[in-house]
Design a protein around this motif. Structure first.
Motif, PDB file in Angstrom:
ATOM      1  N   ARG A  10       0.634  -1.107  -0.056  1.00  0.00           N
ATOM      2  CA  ARG A  10       0.121   0.114  -0.075  1.00  0.00           C
ATOM      3  C   ARG A  10       0.734   1.427   0.059  1.00  0.00           C
ATOM      4  NH1 ARG A  10      -5.074  -1.213   4.098  1.00  0.00           N
ATOM      5  NH2 ARG A  10      -5.994  -2.254   2.423  1.00  0.00           N
ATOM      6  N   LEU A  11       0.530   2.077  -0.737  1.00  0.00           N
ATOM      7  CA  LEU A  11       1.165   3.641  -0.570  1.00  0.00           C
ATOM      8  C   LEU A  11       0.800   4.169   0.805  1.00  0.00           C
ATOM      9  CD1 LEU A  11       0.668   5.364  -4.004  1.00  0.00           C
ATOM     10  CD2 LEU A  11       2.801   4.626  -2.986  1.00  0.00           C
ATOM     11  N   ASP A  12       1.404   4.908   1.371  1.00  0.00           N
ATOM     12  CA  ASP A  12       1.224   5.712   2.470  1.00  0.00           C
ATOM     13  C   ASP A  12       0.960   7.247   2.223  1.00  0.00           C
ATOM     14  OD1 ASP A  12       3.770   7.118   2.094  1.00  0.00           O
ATOM     15  OD2 ASP A  12       4.598   6.136   3.938  1.00  0.00           O
ATOM     16  N   ASP A  13       0.469   7.989   2.982  1.00  0.00           N
ATOM     17  CA  ASP A  13       0.160   9.150   2.721  1.00  0.00           C
ATOM     18  C   ASP A  13       1.389  10.083   2.025  1.00  0.00           C
ATOM     19  OD1 ASP A  13      -2.451   8.847   3.720  1.00  0.00           O
ATOM     20  OD2 ASP A  13      -2.118   9.531   5.756  1.00  0.00           O
ATOM     21  N   LYS A  14       2.371   9.826   2.292  1.00  0.00           N
ATOM     22  CA  LYS A  14       3.437  10.582   1.650  1.00  0.00           C
ATOM     23  C   LYS A  14       4.073   9.810   0.246  1.00  0.00           C
ATOM     24  CE  LYS A  14       5.414  11.812   6.065  1.00  0.00           C
ATOM     25  NZ  LYS A  14       6.556  11.739   6.967  1.00  0.00           N
ATOM     26  N   GLY A  15       3.331   8.911  -0.295  1.00  0.00           N
ATOM     27  CA  GLY A  15       3.597   8.458  -1.693  1.00  0.00           C
ATOM     28  C   GLY A  15       4.925   7.450  -1.520  1.00  0.00           C
ATOM     29  N   ARG A  16       4.906   6.745  -0.493  1.00  0.00           N
ATOM     30  CA  ARG A  16       6.071   5.771  -0.113  1.00  0.00           C
ATOM     31  C   ARG A  16       5.376   4.163  -0.062  1.00  0.00           C
ATOM     32  NH1 ARG A  16       8.457   7.819   5.313  1.00  0.00           N
ATOM     33  NH2 ARG A  16       6.262   7.645   5.775  1.00  0.00           N
ATOM     34  N   LEU A  17       6.039   3.548  -0.670  1.00  0.00           N
ATOM     35  CA  LEU A  17       5.522   1.949  -0.715  1.00  0.00           C
ATOM     36  C   LEU A  17       6.799   1.043  -0.256  1.00  0.00           C
ATOM     37  CD1 LEU A  17       3.676   0.428  -3.745  1.00  0.00           C
ATOM     38  CD2 LEU A  17       5.907  -0.242  -3.530  1.00  0.00           C
ATOM     39  N   GLU A 101      -3.269   5.448  -5.602  1.00  0.00           N
ATOM     40  CA  GLU A 101      -3.797   6.158  -4.551  1.00  0.00           C
ATOM     41  C   GLU A 101      -3.481   5.372  -3.394  1.00  0.00           C
ATOM     42  OE1 GLU A 101      -7.790   7.568  -4.967  1.00  0.00           O
ATOM     43  OE2 GLU A 101      -7.309   8.287  -7.080  1.00  0.00           O
ATOM     44  N   ARG A 102      -3.774   4.065  -3.044  1.00  0.00           N
ATOM     45  CA  ARG A 102      -3.664   3.423  -1.746  1.00  0.00           C
ATOM     46  C   ARG A 102      -3.290   2.112  -2.118  1.00  0.00           C
ATOM     47  NH1 ARG A 102      -2.314   4.557   3.118  1.00  0.00           N
ATOM     48  NH2 ARG A 102      -3.038   3.139   4.577  1.00  0.00           N
ATOM     49  N   ASP A 103      -4.189   1.313  -2.616  1.00  0.00           N
ATOM     50  CA  ASP A 103      -3.931  -0.065  -2.714  1.00  0.00           C
ATOM     51  C   ASP A 103      -3.217  -0.437  -3.872  1.00  0.00           C
ATOM     52  OD1 ASP A 103      -5.204  -0.839  -0.525  1.00  0.00           O
ATOM     53  OD2 ASP A 103      -7.337  -0.821  -1.317  1.00  0.00           O
ATOM     54  N   CYS A 104      -2.170  -1.339  -3.985  1.00  0.00           N
ATOM     55  CA  CYS A 104      -1.328  -1.268  -5.074  1.00  0.00           C
ATOM     56  C   CYS A 104      -0.995  -3.002  -5.431  1.00  0.00           C
ATOM     57  CB  CYS A 104      -0.067  -0.546  -4.998  1.00  0.00           C
ATOM     58  SG  CYS A 104       0.099   1.139  -4.753  1.00  0.00           S
ATOM     59  N   VAL A 105      -0.540  -3.225  -6.431  1.00  0.00           N
ATOM     60  CA  VAL A 105      -0.317  -4.614  -6.832  1.00  0.00           C
ATOM     61  C   VAL A 105       1.341  -4.564  -7.447  1.00  0.00           C
ATOM     62  CG1 VAL A 105      -0.480  -6.653  -8.129  1.00  0.00           C
ATOM     63  CG2 VAL A 105      -2.349  -5.519  -6.903  1.00  0.00           C
ATOM     64  N   ALA A 106       2.186  -5.245  -6.801  1.00  0.00           N
ATOM     65  CA  ALA A 106       3.513  -5.262  -7.338  1.00  0.00           C
ATOM     66  C   ALA A 106       3.865  -6.591  -7.893  1.00  0.00           C
ATOM     67  CB  ALA A 106       4.443  -4.996  -6.134  1.00  0.00           C
ATOM     68  N   VAL A 113      10.066  -5.087 -12.082  1.00  0.00           N
ATOM     69  CA  VAL A 113       8.923  -4.978 -11.397  1.00  0.00           C
ATOM     70  C   VAL A 113       7.845  -4.124 -11.810  1.00  0.00           C
ATOM     71  CG1 VAL A 113       8.022  -4.516  -9.031  1.00  0.00           C
ATOM     72  CG2 VAL A 113      10.195  -5.381  -9.397  1.00  0.00           C
ATOM     73  N   GLU A 114       6.780  -4.135 -11.690  1.00  0.00           N
ATOM     74  CA  GLU A 114       5.589  -3.262 -12.128  1.00  0.00           C
ATOM     75  C   GLU A 114       4.828  -3.201 -11.161  1.00  0.00           C
ATOM     76  OE1 GLU A 114       5.439  -4.812 -16.760  1.00  0.00           O
ATOM     77  OE2 GLU A 114       3.462  -4.914 -15.749  1.00  0.00           O
ATOM     78  N   ILE A 115       4.553  -1.773 -10.817  1.00  0.00           N
ATOM     79  CA  ILE A 115       3.453  -1.353  -9.660  1.00  0.00           C
ATOM     80  C   ILE A 115       2.179  -0.969 -10.498  1.00  0.00           C
ATOM     81  CG2 ILE A 115       3.191   0.112  -7.859  1.00  0.00           C
ATOM     82  CD1 ILE A 115       6.121   0.337  -7.499  1.00  0.00           C
TER      83      ILE A 115
END
Length: 144
Positions: A10-17, A101-106, A113-115
Motif C-alpha cells: 500500500r502507498l502511504d500518505d507520503k507516496g511511499r511504498l 492512490e492506496r491499494d497497489c499490486v507489485a 517489477v511493475e507497480i
C-alpha cells in the motif's frame, strides 16, 4: 536476476511504498522508476536500466516512434534508493500516470517489477487471462 510473484503493498500518505521483501535484495543498491506501458510504473535495477538506456540509444532518433517512446520512458524516470525499511517514494508524476492512490499490486515481470493500481491490475488480468494460452504460442513458439 529475475523478479516474479504478485504482492499487494500500500502507498502511504507520503507516496511511499514498501518493496516486497523478495525484491529488496536485488534493488537495495538503487533503482529507477519510470512510466510503464498500460499505465503501470516500471521498477528497474540500476544495471538493467543502464542496459535499457544503451539499447534505446541505438534506436534512430529520426524515427518518430523512437523519439516518442524515448520521451515517454525517460521523461518520467526517477532514481531511488530504498530506505532501511525497504520503502521507496513514488514521484507524483508516476503516481498520477498509474492512478496510484492506496491499494497497489507489485508484480515481478522477469527483468523488472511493475507497480499497478490494484483495480487496474485486476481488470487487466481478467481481460488478459482468456488469451494467455494463445499468447504462449506467439510469444514463445516451441515451448513445451
Amino acid at each position: 536476476m529475475a523478479f516474479f510473484g504478485t504482492y499487494t503493498p500500500r502507498l502511504d500518505d507520503k507516496g511511499r511504498l514498501f518493496l516486497p521483501a523478495k525484491f529488496r535484495d536485488q534493488l537495495k543498491e538503487g533503482l529507477v522508476l519510470t512510466k510503464g506501458q498500460e499505465h503501470c510504473v516500471y521498477v528497474w535495477s540500476l544495471d538493467d536500466f543502464a542496459a535499457l538506456t544503451r539499447q534505446a540509444q541505438k534506436a534512430s532518433f529520426t524515427k518518430r516512434a523512437n523519439r516518442d517512446f524515448q520521451r515517454m520512458l525517460f521523461s518520467g524516470a526517477a532514481e531511488e534508493t530504498p530506505d532501511k525499511q525497504g520503502r521507496i517514494t513514488l514521484p507524483p508524476v508516476l503516481r498520477t500516470w498509474a492512478s496510484l492512490e492506496r491499494d497497489c499490486v507489485a508484480i515481478g515481470a522477469m527483468d523488472r517489477v511493475e507497480i499497478w493500481d490494484a483495480g487496474a491490475w485486476e481488470r487487466y488480468a481478467d481481460a488478459t487471462e482468456e488469451s494467455y494460452a494463445q499468447m504462449s504460442e506467439e510469444v514463445m513458439p516451441g515451448i513445451e
